[in-house]
Design a protein around this motif. Structure first.
Motif, PDB file in Angstrom:
ATOM      1  N   PHE A  83       0.703  -1.207  -0.011  1.00  0.00           N
ATOM      2  CA  PHE A  83       0.176   0.090   0.006  1.00  0.00           C
ATOM      3  C   PHE A  83       0.874   1.324  -0.087  1.00  0.00           C
ATOM      4  N   CYS A  84       2.209   1.020   0.250  1.00  0.00           N
ATOM      5  CA  CYS A  84       3.031   2.250   0.239  1.00  0.00           C
ATOM      6  C   CYS A  84       3.091   2.901  -1.151  1.00  0.00           C
ATOM      7  N   SER A  85       2.670   1.931  -2.148  1.00  0.00           N
ATOM      8  CA  SER A  85       2.593   2.588  -3.599  1.00  0.00           C
ATOM      9  C   SER A  85       1.534   3.281  -4.080  1.00  0.00           C
ATOM     10  N   TRP A  86       0.565   3.305  -3.177  1.00  0.00           N
ATOM     11  CA  TRP A  86      -0.817   3.961  -3.189  1.00  0.00           C
ATOM     12  C   TRP A  86      -0.557   5.396  -3.292  1.00  0.00           C
ATOM     13  N   ASN A  87      -1.573   6.289  -3.308  1.00  0.00           N
ATOM     14  CA  ASN A  87      -1.569   7.734  -3.318  1.00  0.00           C
ATOM     15  C   ASN A  87      -1.423   7.963  -1.808  1.00  0.00           C
ATOM     16  N   ARG A  88      -0.596   8.692  -1.614  1.00  0.00           N
ATOM     17  CA  ARG A  88      -0.304   8.990   0.138  1.00  0.00           C
ATOM     18  C   ARG A  88      -0.134  10.332   0.118  1.00  0.00           C
ATOM     19  N   SER A  89      -0.300  10.897   1.439  1.00  0.00           N
ATOM     20  CA  SER A  89      -0.090  12.282   1.661  1.00  0.00           C
ATOM     21  C   SER A  89       1.311  12.505   2.081  1.00  0.00           C
ATOM     22  N   ARG A  90       2.194  11.582   2.327  1.00  0.00           N
ATOM     23  CA  ARG A  90       3.670  11.746   2.389  1.00  0.00           C
ATOM     24  C   ARG A  90       4.351  11.097   1.416  1.00  0.00           C
ATOM     25  N   SER A  91       5.461  11.639   0.977  1.00  0.00           N
ATOM     26  CA  SER A  91       6.272  10.664  -0.131  1.00  0.00           C
ATOM     27  C   SER A  91       7.511  10.366   0.478  1.00  0.00           C
ATOM     28  N   GLY A  92       8.477   9.610  -0.074  1.00  0.00           N
ATOM     29  CA  GLY A  92       9.691   9.187   0.746  1.00  0.00           C
ATOM     30  C   GLY A  92       9.588   7.756   1.247  1.00  0.00           C
ATOM     31  N   SER A  93      10.313   7.587   2.142  1.00  0.00           N
ATOM     32  CA  SER A  93      10.365   6.165   2.640  1.00  0.00           C
ATOM     33  C   SER A  93       9.139   5.790   3.499  1.00  0.00           C
ATOM     34  N   CYS A  94       8.827   4.642   3.252  1.00  0.00           N
ATOM     35  CA  CYS A  94       7.461   4.247   3.893  1.00  0.00           C
ATOM     36  C   CYS A  94       7.575   2.686   4.456  1.00  0.00           C
ATOM     37  N   SER A  95       7.443   2.627   5.476  1.00  0.00           N
ATOM     38  CA  SER A  95       7.583   1.207   6.172  1.00  0.00           C
ATOM     39  C   SER A  95       6.436   0.613   6.593  1.00  0.00           C
ATOM     40  N   ARG A  96       6.336  -0.434   7.008  1.00  0.00           N
ATOM     41  CA  ARG A  96       4.859  -1.061   7.139  1.00  0.00           C
ATOM     42  C   ARG A  96       4.293  -0.296   8.339  1.00  0.00           C
ATOM     43  N   ALA A  97       5.055  -0.082   9.283  1.00  0.00           N
ATOM     44  CA  ALA A  97       4.511   0.919  10.500  1.00  0.00           C
ATOM     45  C   ALA A  97       4.134   2.269   9.928  1.00  0.00           C
ATOM     46  N   ASP A  98       4.825   2.873   9.083  1.00  0.00           N
ATOM     47  CA  ASP A  98       4.301   4.110   8.359  1.00  0.00           C
ATOM     48  C   ASP A  98       2.797   4.106   7.820  1.00  0.00           C
ATOM     49  N   ILE A  99       2.759   2.987   7.068  1.00  0.00           N
ATOM     50  CA  ILE A  99       1.535   3.102   6.277  1.00  0.00           C
ATOM     51  C   ILE A  99       0.379   2.377   6.938  1.00  0.00           C
ATOM     52  N   ASN A 100       0.675   2.027   8.178  1.00  0.00           N
ATOM     53  CA  ASN A 100      -0.333   1.659   9.166  1.00  0.00           C
ATOM     54  C   ASN A 100      -0.742   2.907  10.225  1.00  0.00           C
ATOM     55  N   ARG A 101      -0.008   3.781  10.239  1.00  0.00           N
ATOM     56  CA  ARG A 101      -0.365   4.992  10.929  1.00  0.00           C
ATOM     57  C   ARG A 101      -0.998   5.934  10.018  1.00  0.00           C
ATOM     58  N   SER A 102      -2.337   5.627   9.874  1.00  0.00           N
ATOM     59  CA  SER A 102      -2.960   6.498   8.507  1.00  0.00           C
ATOM     60  C   SER A 102      -4.412   6.298   8.478  1.00  0.00           C
ATOM     61  N   ALA A 103      -4.975   6.852   7.849  1.00  0.00           N
ATOM     62  CA  ALA A 103      -6.418   6.731   7.449  1.00  0.00           C
ATOM     63  C   ALA A 103      -6.636   6.709   6.025  1.00  0.00           C
ATOM     64  N   PHE A 104      -7.182   5.644   5.678  1.00  0.00           N
ATOM     65  CA  PHE A 104      -7.448   5.086   4.207  1.00  0.00           C
ATOM     66  C   PHE A 104      -8.724   5.772   3.991  1.00  0.00           C
ATOM     67  N   VAL A 105      -8.959   6.753   3.043  1.00  0.00           N
ATOM     68  CA  VAL A 105     -10.093   7.389   2.472  1.00  0.00           C
ATOM     69  C   VAL A 105     -10.358   7.019   1.255  1.00  0.00           C
ATOM     70  N   ALA A 106     -11.573   6.858   0.837  1.00  0.00           N
ATOM     71  CA  ALA A 106     -12.143   6.429  -0.510  1.00  0.00           C
ATOM     72  C   ALA A 106     -13.453   6.622  -0.845  1.00  0.00           C
ATOM     73  N   TRP A 107     -13.921   7.173  -1.671  1.00  0.00           N
ATOM     74  CA  TRP A 107     -15.625   7.160  -2.086  1.00  0.00           C
ATOM     75  C   TRP A 107     -15.732   5.524  -2.957  1.00  0.00           C
ATOM     76  N   ILE A 108     -16.642   5.072  -2.350  1.00  0.00           N
ATOM     77  CA  ILE A 108     -17.069   3.532  -2.861  1.00  0.00           C
ATOM     78  C   ILE A 108     -18.033   3.793  -3.901  1.00  0.00           C
ATOM     79  N   ASP A 109     -17.856   3.499  -5.261  1.00  0.00           N
ATOM     80  CA  ASP A 109     -18.745   3.800  -5.999  1.00  0.00           C
ATOM     81  C   ASP A 109     -19.647   2.524  -6.524  1.00  0.00           C
ATOM     82  N   CYS A 110     -20.324   2.246  -5.497  1.00  0.00           N
ATOM     83  CA  CYS A 110     -21.411   1.071  -5.335  1.00  0.00           C
ATOM     84  C   CYS A 110     -22.813   1.356  -4.979  1.00  0.00           C
ATOM     85  N   ALA A 111     -23.746   1.237  -5.862  1.00  0.00           N
ATOM     86  CA  ALA A 111     -25.151   1.277  -5.448  1.00  0.00           C
ATOM     87  C   ALA A 111     -25.477   0.140  -4.960  1.00  0.00           C
TER      88      ALA A 111
END
Lengths: 229, 477
Positions: A200-228
């Motif tokens: 998930f480090c390769s996804w669209n993140r608010s921070r660039s640079g290094s990304c460890s497993r701990a870094d990516i889990n200090r997060s909020a995953f936000v997304a619109w879900i396009d399902c009716a």
């Protein structure tokens, strides 16, 4: 031929020719109008989005999660999901739960936080704005927050809850949008369930640079879900 | 001879114009003649001839008769009369100055009408109608021919205007009567009721743009795309109609551009999203009092150069945005921002909440949708009926008879089973609330049932229907 006959012949012709044109045009329009009344119209109706990744299985899970988390009216609105409930409602392993969101790679944004913090930095705020304004036809805005496994479970649960709330509060303050309460749902997962993998480090993140497993889990995953659903 | 030729050419042009007009009485869109050569170049695209034909000046009695009586029908009757008079003189082989004087006076009428209509076309409609120009030229030819014939007469004799007047008026009256009796008549109740109604007309998200505020006018909503040619034409027709003043008109932006509109698979009008954002920015995205003048200025600017803006956006949308900012510096900082994008999405979702067709333009009067087929030639006829007190009563009656909005569906079984456990948790932090339940969960209608074809009360159930092609104008045969 007498002058009167000539006059009448021409006068009748002057009347008859336009009259025939009017009669035939009117009859033709009437007949087409009758035919079109019985024909069906083929025009789309405005509707919410229902993207290709919205398989019946995904919809069922989104519906379960949304219902249990208070997103659906009648589901006891005004509640949220605790890690345990989210796990039970999803009826999935953490890996499968995360896999469910993989089709959203181009739609989702990962808002990163400092360790032990729940405050949004400027880049995070900009990404939250961008994410919310890209609603298009989606019906649900999921804010799925996590924490890294450092620290104890209870602390991490509270921290992930604060991170989700932080995103929501910022949206409320920025957009003053009445629909926020109807469309945004929070899931705070702490460290217990569905930790994100490095990919998930390769996804669209608010921070660039290094990304460890701990870094990516200090997060909020936000997304619109396009399902009716 | 010249007068006869002019009259025959004029009759052909006005006959073509009349048949084109009458073809549209089936409420559909057809190709029309638009050439200086009689009978040549029939085209379906926007043209000066179509603009003139759809304008309120192309016919009279529009409020009484669907489409009205076309002025070209009267031109046809007048040219038929002139051809009869000129033909009679030729057939006899001799004539008198009295008869040529009658012919000369009779040709003045089409010449005067040509002047009036030419001025209207140029100054009011800004359109060149080639068929109309043919009629103007034929009128001039008739006049010149009659003048030459009259000048050649010697000795002078008295003119008998009475019988000629009876013949001419008789011809016009007979054709008019036949037209009024024979043309297709709409169902007056359908015209009054419209085709469907809004289920959530309120503007909770503040997305409506004041287009033509008239205090005391009927609350009306136009769904439009700023780069849609049909919307521009509709706007012009509404502005030219005296009935427009009886509408308190707001606009809902519905750009048919896939950049922001998920309901279209391609950009039918590239750049429409950017222009819509600019209109929302000009109106003021933060709610409160909307700036109607600024929003209207952006809209009219876009209407005036639709083709150019669409082409620019198709090449480079960024360039279009820069152009808008140069033209309207006030939208800088707002155009392209998250807030205005979100507002535009709300505008599109207003359409979803009301399950309206993916089509522009649409007009709602008092919540009732004007049928698509009534938005051009039938505009005045239908609007007159939709604005009548009977229509207002009918709408009130229908609202009173409507069932309350459907309750939300029950939660899924799994969720229901979990409720006691979840309810025991603290609730204060949780903000999650239901999602747009009604549209997304409503049953879908049969695929072919567009709102314009189903009874008004059924509209709310239309969301989620399969999506055939979107449209920006009426159905073409």
């Amino acid at each position: 031929m007498s002058d009167t006959s000539k006059r009448w012949i021409l006068l009748v012709a002057a009347l008859a020719i336009p009259l025939v044109l009017v009669v035939t045009s009117a009859a033709s329009a009437q007949s087409r109008l009758g035919a079109s009344k019985s024909a069906t119209r083929d025009v789309a109706t405005a509707s919410v989005a229902n993207d290709a990744y919205c398989t019946p299985e995904l919809k069922a899970i989104v519906r379960r999660v949304a219902g249990a988390c208070g997103l659906l009216e009648g589901g006891g609105g005004g509640r949220g999901c605790q890690p345990l409930q989210a796990k039970k409602v999803a009826a999935l392993s953490g890996r499968d739960f995360n896999a469910m969101f993989k089709p959203l790679m181009n739609r989702a944004h990962i808002i990163q936080f400092d360790s032990t913090k729940a405050e949004l930095d400027p880049a995070a705020r900009a990404l939250v704005e961008k994410a919310w304004s890209d609603q298009r036809g989606a019906s649900f805005f999921f804010i799925v927050s996590r924490s890294s496994p450092d620290g104890d479970e209870q602390y991490n649960e509270a921290l992930s809850r604060d991170r989700a709330k932080s995103v929501l509060d910022y949206l409320d303050q920025k957009f003053h949008d009445e629909d926020l309460k109807k469309e945004a749902g929070l899931l705070w997962l702490g460290e217990e369930f569905a930790q994100l993998s490095d990919e998930f480090c390769s996804w669209n993140r608010s921070r660039s640079g290094s990304c460890s497993r701990a870094d990516i889990n200090r997060s909020a995953f936000v997304a619109w879900i396009d399902c009716a659903i | 001879m010249v007068a006869l030729a002019g009259a025959l050419v004029g009759a052909v042009f006005s006959g073509l114009s009349t048949t084109d007009f009458m073809a549209h009485l089936d409420r559909q869109v057809h190709a029309i003649h638009c050439s200086f050569l009689p009978g040549a170049a029939k085209e379906i695209a926007e043209s000066g001839c179509r603009t003139v034909m759809m304008s309120p000046y192309s016919s009279f009695f529009r409020e009484q008769l669907w489409g009205g009586v076309p002025v070209s029908l009267w031109a046809l009757a007048v040219f038929a009369f002139l051809a009869y008079r000129a033909g009679l003189m030729l057939w006899r082989g001799q004539t008198s100055s009295g008869e040529t004087k009658v012919l000369l006076v009779a040709t003045v009428l089409p010449v005067l009408m040509s002047v009036v209509y030419g001025v209207l076309a140029v100054y009011k409609l800004d359109a060149l109608c080639k068929v109309c120009v043919g009629i103007y030229a034929a009128s001039a030819a008739c006049f010149v021919g009659a003048f030459l014939a009259h000048r050649a007469q010697n000795p002078w004799s008295g003119a008998r205007f009475g019988p000629a007047l009876v013949e001419g008026v008789g011809l016009v009256a007979a054709l008019t009567l036949a037209y009024v009796v024979l043309v297709p008549k709409p169902d007056p109740r359908t015209s009054m009721r419209g085709c469907g109604s809004l289920v959530r007309a309120e503007d909770a998200a503040g997305v409506m743009i004041p287009l033509a505020p008239h205090a005391g006018g009927a609350a009306s909503i136009e769904v439009l795309d700023p780069l849609c040619p049909s919307c521009k034409a509709f706007d012009a027709r509404l502005a030219a109609s005296s009935l427009g003043e009886r509408l308190d008109l707001n606009g809902v932006l519905f750009p048919l551009d896939s950049t922001c509109n998920w309901m279209v698979t391609e950009s039918i009008h590239p750049g429409a999203c950017a222009v819509s954002e600019a209109i929302l920015c000009a109106a003021g995205v933060r709610g409160g009092t909307r700036n109607a003048a600024e929003a209207g200025a952006v809209l009219q600017w876009a209407f005036a150069r639709q083709a150019e803006l669409r082409e620019l956006a198709a090449r480079n949308e960024g360039a279009l945005r820069e152009r808008i900012e140069r033209e309207f510096p006030g939208v800088k900082g707002c155009l392209g921002s998250a807030v205005v994008k979100s507002k535009l999405t709300k505008s599109l979702r207003w359409a979803v909440a009301n399950a309206i067709p993916v089509l522009t333009p649409q007009l709602f009067v008092g919540g009732s949708r004007m049928c698509d087929e009534d938005t051009d030639l039938g505009l005045e006829y239908t609007l007159t009926r939709m604005l009548s007190p009977e229509a207002a009563q009918e709408r009130a009656r229908r609202r009173a008879a409507e069932p309350p909005r459907a309750p939300p569906p029950p939660p899924p079984t799994v969720a229901a089973e979990l409720q006691p456990a979840v309810a025991a948790e603290p609730v204060a932090e949780v903000v999650a609330k239901p999602v747009t339940p009604e549209p997304s969960l409503a049953p879908a209608p049969p695929p072919a049932a567009a709102p314009s074809l189903v009874p008004a009360a059924a509209d709310a159930a239309a969301v989620g229907a399969p999506s055939p092609a979107p449209a920006d104008e009426k159905v073409r045969p």
